[in-house]
Structures are given as structure tokens and as C-alpha cells.
Write a protein that holds these residues in place. Structure first.
Motif, short mmCIF file in Angstrom:
data_model
loop_
_atom_site.label_atom_id
_atom_site.label_comp_id
_atom_site.label_asym_id
_atom_site.label_seq_id
_atom_site.Cartn_x
_atom_site.Cartn_y
_atom_site.Cartn_z
N GLU A 91 10.99 14.22 -10.21
CA GLU A 91 11.34 13.66 -12.46
C GLU A 91 9.69 12.71 -12.03
O GLU A 91 8.93 12.78 -12.72
N LEU A 92 9.89 12.17 -11.24
CA LEU A 92 8.78 11.26 -10.58
C LEU A 92 7.28 11.98 -9.97
O LEU A 92 6.31 11.29 -10.83
N GLN A 93 8.01 12.87 -9.55
CA GLN A 93 6.34 13.68 -9.55
C GLN A 93 5.92 14.44 -10.07
O GLN A 93 4.49 14.52 -11.01
N LYS A 94 6.54 15.05 -11.87
CA LYS A 94 6.19 15.50 -12.97
C LYS A 94 5.78 14.36 -13.50
O LYS A 94 4.76 14.91 -14.30
N ALA A 95 5.92 13.25 -13.97
CA ALA A 95 5.60 12.70 -14.43
C ALA A 95 3.66 11.73 -13.99
O ALA A 95 3.34 11.70 -14.56
N GLY A 96 3.80 12.00 -12.62
CA GLY A 96 2.55 12.00 -11.98
C GLY A 96 1.26 13.21 -11.79
O GLY A 96 0.75 12.53 -12.14
N LEU A 97 2.11 14.05 -12.05
CA LEU A 97 1.58 15.11 -12.12
C LEU A 97 0.83 15.28 -13.74
O LEU A 97 0.10 15.54 -13.96
N GLU A 98 1.38 14.25 -14.26
CA GLU A 98 1.24 14.90 -16.10
C GLU A 98 0.47 13.39 -16.58
O GLU A 98 -1.41 13.74 -17.01
N GLU A 99 0.77 11.97 -15.43
CA GLU A 99 -0.32 11.01 -15.08
C GLU A 99 -1.99 12.12 -15.06
O GLU A 99 -3.18 11.05 -15.75
N CYS A 131 6.35 0.45 -4.51
CA CYS A 131 7.35 1.55 -4.62
C CYS A 131 7.45 3.01 -5.21
O CYS A 131 6.56 3.92 -4.65
N GLN A 132 7.97 2.97 -6.75
CA GLN A 132 6.99 4.14 -7.01
C GLN A 132 6.20 4.65 -7.22
O GLN A 132 6.27 6.15 -6.59
N LYS A 133 4.84 3.92 -6.97
CA LYS A 133 3.92 4.38 -7.01
C LYS A 133 3.44 4.80 -5.18
O LYS A 133 2.34 5.62 -4.90
N LEU A 134 4.21 4.46 -4.59
CA LEU A 134 3.65 5.38 -2.86
C LEU A 134 3.72 6.07 -3.01
O LEU A 134 3.87 6.84 -2.59
N ILE A 135 5.93 6.03 -3.12
CA ILE A 135 6.05 7.66 -3.57
C ILE A 135 5.79 8.77 -4.11
O ILE A 135 5.11 9.76 -3.22
N GLN A 136 5.03 8.29 -5.27
CA GLN A 136 4.70 9.16 -6.42
C GLN A 136 2.92 9.83 -5.30
O GLN A 136 2.68 10.72 -5.73
N ILE A 137 2.27 9.01 -4.47
CA ILE A 137 1.22 9.46 -3.40
C ILE A 137 1.75 10.77 -3.29
O ILE A 137 0.44 11.45 -3.03
N PHE A 138 2.51 10.64 -2.42
CA PHE A 138 3.13 11.99 -1.04
C PHE A 138 3.42 12.99 -2.04
O PHE A 138 3.05 14.20 -2.55
N LEU A 139 4.21 12.69 -3.31
CA LEU A 139 4.71 13.90 -4.18
C LEU A 139 4.17 14.41 -5.37
O LEU A 139 3.59 15.21 -5.57
N VAL A 140 2.41 14.00 -5.82
CA VAL A 140 1.86 14.27 -6.30
C VAL A 140 0.17 15.12 -5.41
O VAL A 140 0.04 15.77 -6.34
N SER A 141 0.28 14.16 -4.70
CA SER A 141 -1.05 14.85 -3.44
C SER A 141 -0.01 16.14 -2.73
O SER A 141 -1.01 17.24 -2.29
N GLY A 142 1.07 15.74 -2.40
CA GLY A 142 1.84 16.40 -1.47
C GLY A 142 1.65 17.00 0.04
O GLY A 142 1.27 16.92 1.06
N ARG A 143 0.32 15.52 0.37
CA ARG A 143 -0.23 14.98 1.97
C ARG A 143 1.56 14.34 1.98
O ARG A 143 2.17 14.37 1.45
N THR A 144 1.49 14.59 3.55
CA THR A 144 2.42 13.75 4.30
C THR A 144 1.89 12.61 4.92
O THR A 144 2.61 12.50 6.19
N GLU A 145 1.05 12.61 5.18
CA GLU A 145 0.81 11.47 5.49
C GLU A 145 -0.56 10.70 5.35
O GLU A 145 -1.53 10.99 4.45
N ILE A 146 -0.66 9.66 5.31
CA ILE A 146 -1.31 8.78 4.22
C ILE A 146 -1.51 7.15 5.04
O ILE A 146 -0.99 7.11 5.37
N GLY A 147 -3.12 6.83 5.47
CA GLY A 147 -3.13 5.12 5.87
C GLY A 147 -3.13 4.36 5.20
O GLY A 147 -2.98 4.46 4.07
N LEU A 148 -2.65 3.26 6.05
CA LEU A 148 -2.12 2.05 4.58
C LEU A 148 -3.40 1.31 4.10
O LEU A 148 -2.58 0.95 2.62
N THR A 149 -4.68 1.72 4.94
CA THR A 149 -5.46 0.35 4.08
C THR A 149 -5.42 1.34 2.42
O THR A 149 -5.59 1.01 1.27
N GLU A 150 -6.26 3.24 2.46
CA GLU A 150 -6.13 4.09 1.80
C GLU A 150 -5.26 3.62 0.52
O GLU A 150 -4.98 3.88 -0.70
N ALA A 151 -3.60 3.59 1.23
CA ALA A 151 -2.26 3.62 0.32
C ALA A 151 -2.40 2.46 -0.59
O ALA A 151 -2.16 2.15 -1.82
#
Length: 298
Positions: A91-99, A131-151
Motif C-alpha cells: 500500500e505504501l508502494q502504491k501511494a508512492g507510485l501515484e505521487e 521512516c515511511q519516506k525512506l522505505i518508499q524510496i526502495f519500494l518506488v524505485s525498485g532499487r535494493t541499495e541507496i547511499g546514505l547522503t542520497e537517501a
């Protein structure tokens, strides 16, 4: 609960360790059903774990943001457990994709020379929203690793003009907040911190998705109206799986119950009535009163 008597070190008071100790208190409790989950009193938990209530609230706010607990009233929460994390992430992924789709549509109109109302981007505040925004980055982009500064920049936004005056301090504050959240998510088996403290350009600090369901497969767990899978061998109050467990979402032997709609109920009722009518033996027609009298006389 009687308070623990051991002296806590700085490491023992970290949010990651605190979350592990908190989850151990409730991981064997049945998940919330019909609003009857285990009640959590913040004061009692803080006294037992010998930490300040604000530290418990830091953990609770993150757990609430992913629906592991829910707030009942001040200082009181209810245990939900981790069973529904896949559906919540979906559901969090769906909301992020719509946004993201809405933002891309606005950008497309602007690029075409048209006028589009640009929605005001609300600044991410608080542990729960971060916390929700951090998890959403992975769910929306499909990436499995993100740099700390970028996040940190993507979740918390660029530095404000006031923060630019002391950029190093402002970024340090953002990074510390991201690390606090990552510590909790790591203790839950969702994210993993990589290259912590590294200053190498090749091995920068980053967050890696380690949850048992890949971000690209999370959409399969969206609620579609089907009833949940039921383990016919389990008891009515089976305990939740250990936190971070790699066990499959559906236990072996589970069966899926069919979806029953109002039309199915009506059709079943009509079919049952027809079957009952066909099964009944034919009833002999009732004889007129005069014929009955003649028969009795004979």
C-alpha cells in the motif's frame, strides 16, 4: 513487569538494541484481530527496560509508521505484529507510485509550455514520516541499495537557506536521524546498513534492502478483496513468526478461502431451494369432501 537491574551501556540504549528488546516482549503475543491485540503501556515498558520514555517513543513512532503497533490513547498502544508488513508495504508502494505519477504529469505539462499547479512539497518531519519516506524510496524505485547522503537528501530534502550557513552541522543532524531509523529497520530485518563510518569514495555508507520480499514483487501483496490464507493446522491464536525471520509469508499447508460475493449468496440460495423442491415426493391431490364420505360408507 519488574524493572531490569542491569546498568545499560550507550550501545545497549541505541534504538536498534532497544527495538530488539521491545519486540521480544511482544513477539509471542497474538496479532491484533478485531481490535483485541495486546495493550502496550509506554510507562511500564520504559520502567522494565530502564530507559527514558522518549527513547521508547522514538521506537514506537517508527513501529507505528509501518503498522506494527497502533496508538490507542496517550501513552497506550496496541500490538499488531509483523504479519501484515507485506500488505502495508504494498500500500505504501502504491501511494508512492501515484505521487510520482502526479509529479511527472505536472512536469510534463510545464515542459510543454502549459501552466500546471505545482503542489507545495511539504517538508518531511518526525521519525514516523521520515521512516515511511525512506522505505518508499526502495519500494518506488525498485532499487535494493541507496547511499546514505542520497537517501538523506531525497527523504529530508535539500538544506534550507538557514541550514546552509552551517551545512556540516545540518547534514550531520540529518544523517543521525537517518541512522536512528535505519537501526530500528535493521533490527526488524528490513534494511541493512553498509560501510558504516567509511570515508572511501568507492565504499560509501549506504542502506540495503534485505527484507524477504523484493520491492519489485511487493505489488503482489496488495489487498484485492480476497480472504487471507488460513493454515488449517494452526490454532486460533498462533504466535507471529520471529522478527526478521526468513520464513515464507504463507505456511505450508495453507489453503485459500474463495471470495464470496452477494451474488454468490443469492445464487446458492436459489439453487438450494430448487434442489429441495425436486427432492420432495409429489403430494396427492386432496379429494373433495363428497368423495371422502362415500368412501367411508363403503
Amino acid at each position: 513487569l519488574p524493572p531490569q537491574q542491569e546498568t545499560k551501556s550507550r550501545k545497549d540504549k541505541s534504538l536498534g538494541v532497544l527495538c530488539v528488546n521491545f519486540m521480544k516482549l511482544f513477539e509471542d503475543k497474538p496479532p491484533n484481530r478485531d481490535n483485541n491485540g495486546q495493550v502496550i503501556e509506554i510507562s511500564a515498558v520504559a520502567d522494565f527496560l530502564q530507559v527514558k520514555r522518549r527513547r521508547i517513543y522514538d521506537v514506537i513512532n517508527i513501529l507505528e509508521s509501518i503498522d506494527v503497533v497502533c496508538r490507542v490513547k496517550k501513552n497506550t498502544y496496541r500490538w499488531h505484529g509483523v504479519d501484515n508488513l507485506p500488505r502495508y508495504f504494498a500500500e505504501l508502494q502504491k501511494a508512492g507510485l501515484e505521487e510520482r505519477a502526479a509529479s511527472e504529469a505536472v512536469a510534463a505539462v510545464a515542459a510543454a509550455g502549459g501552466e500546471a499547479a505545482v503542489p507545495a512539497g511539504a517538508k518531511t518531519k518526525g521519525m514516523a514520516q521520515t521512516c515511511q519516506k525512506l522505505i518508499q524510496i526502495f519500494l518506488v524505485s525498485g532499487r535494493t541499495e541507496i547511499g546514505l547522503t542520497e537517501a538523506a537528501e531525497e527523504v529530508l530534502g535539500p538544506l534550507s537557506p538557514a541550514e546552509e550557513a552551517n551545512a556540516a552541522k545540518a547534514m550531520k543532524t540529518k544523517v543521525r536521524r537517518m541512522y536512528d531509523i535505519a537501526n530500528v529497520l535493521q533490527s526488524l530485518g528490513i534494511l541493512q546498513k553498509e560501510n558504516v563510518g567509511s570515508t572511501s569514495l568507492q565504499n560509501k555508507p549506504s542502506f540495503r534492502w534485505v527484507y524477504r520480499i523484493e520491492p519489485t514483487a511487493m505489488g503482489d501483496y496488495l489487498s484485492t478483496g480476497t480472504r487471507p490464507m488460513v493454515d488449517v493446522r494452526a490454532t486460533a491464536h498462533s504466535s507471529a513468526p520471529p522478527v526478521g525471520s526468513a520464513a515464507p509469508l504463507l505456511p505450508e499447508g495453507a489453503v485459500e478461502l474463495p471470495v464470496v460475493t452477494p451474488a454468490d449468496v443469492v445464487a446458492a440460495a436459489e439453487s438450494a431451494a430448487t434442489a429441495a423442491a425436486l427432492a420432495e415426493p409429489p403430494v396427492a391431490p386432496e379429494q373433495p369432501a363428497e368423495e371422502q364420505n362415500v368412501s367411508m360408507q363403503v
